[in-house]
Design a protein around this motif. Structure first.
Motif, PDB file in Angstrom:
ATOM      1  N   GLN A  35       0.955  -1.242   0.044  1.00  0.00           N
ATOM      2  CA  GLN A  35       0.206  -0.214   0.027  1.00  0.00           C
ATOM      3  C   GLN A  35       0.715   1.478  -0.064  1.00  0.00           C
ATOM      4  O   GLN A  35       1.810   1.428   0.848  1.00  0.00           O
ATOM      5  N   LEU A  36       0.666   2.136  -0.944  1.00  0.00           N
ATOM      6  CA  LEU A  36       1.215   3.276  -1.082  1.00  0.00           C
ATOM      7  C   LEU A  36       0.943   4.184   0.132  1.00  0.00           C
ATOM      8  O   LEU A  36      -0.584   4.555   0.351  1.00  0.00           O
ATOM      9  N   GLN A  37       1.840   4.829   0.915  1.00  0.00           N
ATOM     10  CA  GLN A  37       1.503   5.584   1.795  1.00  0.00           C
ATOM     11  C   GLN A  37       2.683   6.696   2.112  1.00  0.00           C
ATOM     12  O   GLN A  37       3.925   6.552   2.237  1.00  0.00           O
ATOM     13  N   LEU A  38       2.282   8.181   2.547  1.00  0.00           N
ATOM     14  CA  LEU A  38       3.097   8.967   3.065  1.00  0.00           C
ATOM     15  C   LEU A  38       2.677   9.278   4.462  1.00  0.00           C
ATOM     16  O   LEU A  38       1.297   9.679   4.676  1.00  0.00           O
ATOM     17  N   VAL A  39       3.696   9.489   5.290  1.00  0.00           N
ATOM     18  CA  VAL A  39       3.198   9.792   6.647  1.00  0.00           C
ATOM     19  C   VAL A  39       4.365  10.889   7.261  1.00  0.00           C
ATOM     20  O   VAL A  39       5.044  10.886   7.172  1.00  0.00           O
ATOM     21  N   GLU A  40       3.659  12.113   7.487  1.00  0.00           N
ATOM     22  CA  GLU A  40       4.364  13.164   8.100  1.00  0.00           C
ATOM     23  C   GLU A  40       4.303  12.969   9.646  1.00  0.00           C
ATOM     24  O   GLU A  40       3.181  12.794  10.235  1.00  0.00           O
ATOM     25  N   SER A  41       5.396  13.666   9.947  1.00  0.00           N
ATOM     26  CA  SER A  41       5.695  14.000  11.523  1.00  0.00           C
ATOM     27  C   SER A  41       6.613  14.978  11.685  1.00  0.00           C
ATOM     28  O   SER A  41       6.935  15.603  10.975  1.00  0.00           O
ATOM     29  N   GLY A  42       6.532  15.529  12.944  1.00  0.00           N
ATOM     30  CA  GLY A  42       7.524  16.669  13.511  1.00  0.00           C
ATOM     31  C   GLY A  42       6.642  17.888  13.793  1.00  0.00           C
ATOM     32  O   GLY A  42       7.170  19.002  14.141  1.00  0.00           O
ATOM     33  N   GLY A  43       5.480  17.991  13.602  1.00  0.00           N
ATOM     34  CA  GLY A  43       4.857  19.279  13.630  1.00  0.00           C
ATOM     35  C   GLY A  43       4.287  19.243  15.213  1.00  0.00           C
ATOM     36  O   GLY A  43       4.763  18.382  15.893  1.00  0.00           O
ATOM     37  N   GLY A  44       4.119  20.664  15.763  1.00  0.00           N
ATOM     38  CA  GLY A  44       3.872  21.062  16.980  1.00  0.00           C
ATOM     39  C   GLY A  44       3.815  22.573  17.222  1.00  0.00           C
ATOM     40  O   GLY A  44       3.650  23.149  16.284  1.00  0.00           O
ATOM     41  N   LEU A  45       3.816  22.993  18.335  1.00  0.00           N
ATOM     42  CA  LEU A  45       3.759  24.103  18.874  1.00  0.00           C
ATOM     43  C   LEU A  45       5.203  24.874  19.067  1.00  0.00           C
ATOM     44  O   LEU A  45       5.985  24.134  19.690  1.00  0.00           O
ATOM     45  N   VAL A  46       5.257  25.926  18.205  1.00  0.00           N
ATOM     46  CA  VAL A  46       6.531  26.479  18.620  1.00  0.00           C
ATOM     47  C   VAL A  46       6.630  28.132  18.650  1.00  0.00           C
ATOM     48  O   VAL A  46       5.345  28.609  18.060  1.00  0.00           O
ATOM     49  N   GLN A  47       7.310  28.683  19.228  1.00  0.00           N
ATOM     50  CA  GLN A  47       7.287  30.062  19.485  1.00  0.00           C
ATOM     51  C   GLN A  47       7.735  30.857  18.061  1.00  0.00           C
ATOM     52  O   GLN A  47       8.438  30.289  17.232  1.00  0.00           O
ATOM     53  N   SER A  48       7.165  32.053  17.874  1.00  0.00           N
ATOM     54  CA  SER A  48       7.725  32.603  16.917  1.00  0.00           C
ATOM     55  C   SER A  48       9.348  32.965  16.817  1.00  0.00           C
ATOM     56  O   SER A  48       9.740  33.202  17.836  1.00  0.00           O
ATOM     57  N   GLY A  49       9.821  32.578  15.453  1.00  0.00           N
ATOM     58  CA  GLY A  49      11.554  32.915  15.512  1.00  0.00           C
ATOM     59  C   GLY A  49      11.841  31.245  15.737  1.00  0.00           C
ATOM     60  O   GLY A  49      13.170  31.332  15.682  1.00  0.00           O
ATOM     61  N   GLY A  50      11.085  30.418  16.146  1.00  0.00           N
ATOM     62  CA  GLY A  50      11.884  29.094  16.441  1.00  0.00           C
ATOM     63  C   GLY A  50      11.836  28.253  15.217  1.00  0.00           C
ATOM     64  O   GLY A  50      11.500  28.680  14.240  1.00  0.00           O
ATOM     65  N   SER A  51      12.211  27.064  15.315  1.00  0.00           N
ATOM     66  CA  SER A  51      12.468  26.038  14.186  1.00  0.00           C
ATOM     67  C   SER A  51      11.559  24.880  14.432  1.00  0.00           C
ATOM     68  O   SER A  51      11.437  24.546  15.561  1.00  0.00           O
ATOM     69  N   LEU A  52      11.439  24.153  13.299  1.00  0.00           N
ATOM     70  CA  LEU A  52      10.972  22.726  13.444  1.00  0.00           C
ATOM     71  C   LEU A  52      11.402  22.028  12.137  1.00  0.00           C
ATOM     72  O   LEU A  52      11.590  22.687  11.301  1.00  0.00           O
ATOM     73  N   ARG A  53      11.440  20.587  12.166  1.00  0.00           N
ATOM     74  CA  ARG A  53      11.896  19.902  11.036  1.00  0.00           C
ATOM     75  C   ARG A  53      10.696  19.015  10.781  1.00  0.00           C
ATOM     76  O   ARG A  53      10.395  18.110  11.769  1.00  0.00           O
ATOM     77  N   LEU A  54      10.023  18.971   9.883  1.00  0.00           N
ATOM     78  CA  LEU A  54       8.995  18.083   9.459  1.00  0.00           C
ATOM     79  C   LEU A  54       9.673  16.713   8.826  1.00  0.00           C
ATOM     80  O   LEU A  54      10.461  17.023   7.779  1.00  0.00           O
ATOM     81  N   SER A  55       9.035  15.690   8.859  1.00  0.00           N
ATOM     82  CA  SER A  55       9.453  14.529   8.119  1.00  0.00           C
ATOM     83  C   SER A  55       8.301  13.953   7.255  1.00  0.00           C
ATOM     84  O   SER A  55       7.364  14.143   7.755  1.00  0.00           O
ATOM     85  N   CYS A  56       8.778  13.339   6.277  1.00  0.00           N
ATOM     86  CA  CYS A  56       7.643  12.299   5.501  1.00  0.00           C
ATOM     87  C   CYS A  56       8.086  11.535   5.054  1.00  0.00           C
ATOM     88  O   CYS A  56       9.280  11.151   4.168  1.00  0.00           O
ATOM     89  N   ALA A  57       7.645  10.319   5.513  1.00  0.00           N
ATOM     90  CA  ALA A  57       8.299   8.867   5.303  1.00  0.00           C
ATOM     91  C   ALA A  57       7.431   8.093   4.260  1.00  0.00           C
ATOM     92  O   ALA A  57       6.083   8.239   4.402  1.00  0.00           O
TER      93      ALA A  57
END
Length: 126
Positions: A1-23
């Motif tokens: 089955q073909l699937q894409l799953v995102e992760s890494g989101g969340g709450l962050v303050q302005s000026g901050g960083s996040l890294r999202l993943s897509c597996a």
């Protein structure tokens, strides 16, 4: 089955960083154009970063240039979106999507992308 799953989101303050993943599972991401898209409440979906299979084609809107970077790890069959200097207006649900060939139009609005993940929520607070 073909699937894409995102992760890494969340709450962050302005000026901050996040890294999202897509597996990916069921197919090899390295053979596809990959795009990251977002949709904020009450707004249309927009592309925020896109890269072709070879890297020869890419897209990112002015609103995220210099702040967002897309990258691939073909060994892990995963694509990342590094987001720095986040702003309140970056808040939204972020989706990754794949397409068998590069299309600048598809990278801009997501129409014509072949496979989609379910999204991950990013909330940027002041």
């Amino acid at each position: 089955q073909l699937q894409l799953v995102e992760s890494g989101g969340g709450l962050v303050q302005s000026g901050g960083s996040l890294r999202l993943s897509c597996a990916a599972s069921g197919f090899t991401l390295g053979y596809y154009t990959i795009g990251w898209f977002r949709q904020a409440p009450g707004k249309e979906r927009e592309g925020v970063s896109c890269i072709s299979r070879t890297g020869g084609g890419s897209y990112s809107p002015d609103s995220v240039k210099g702040r967002f970077t897309i990258s691939r790890d073909n060994a892990k069959n995963t694509v990342y979106l590094q987001m720095n200097s986040l702003k309140n207006e970056d808040t939204g649900v972020y989706y990754c999507a794949a397409r068998s060939s590069y299309s600048a139009n598809a990278c801009r609005d997501g129409n014509g992308m072949d496979y989609w993940g379910k999204g991950t929520l990013v909330t940027v607070s002041s």
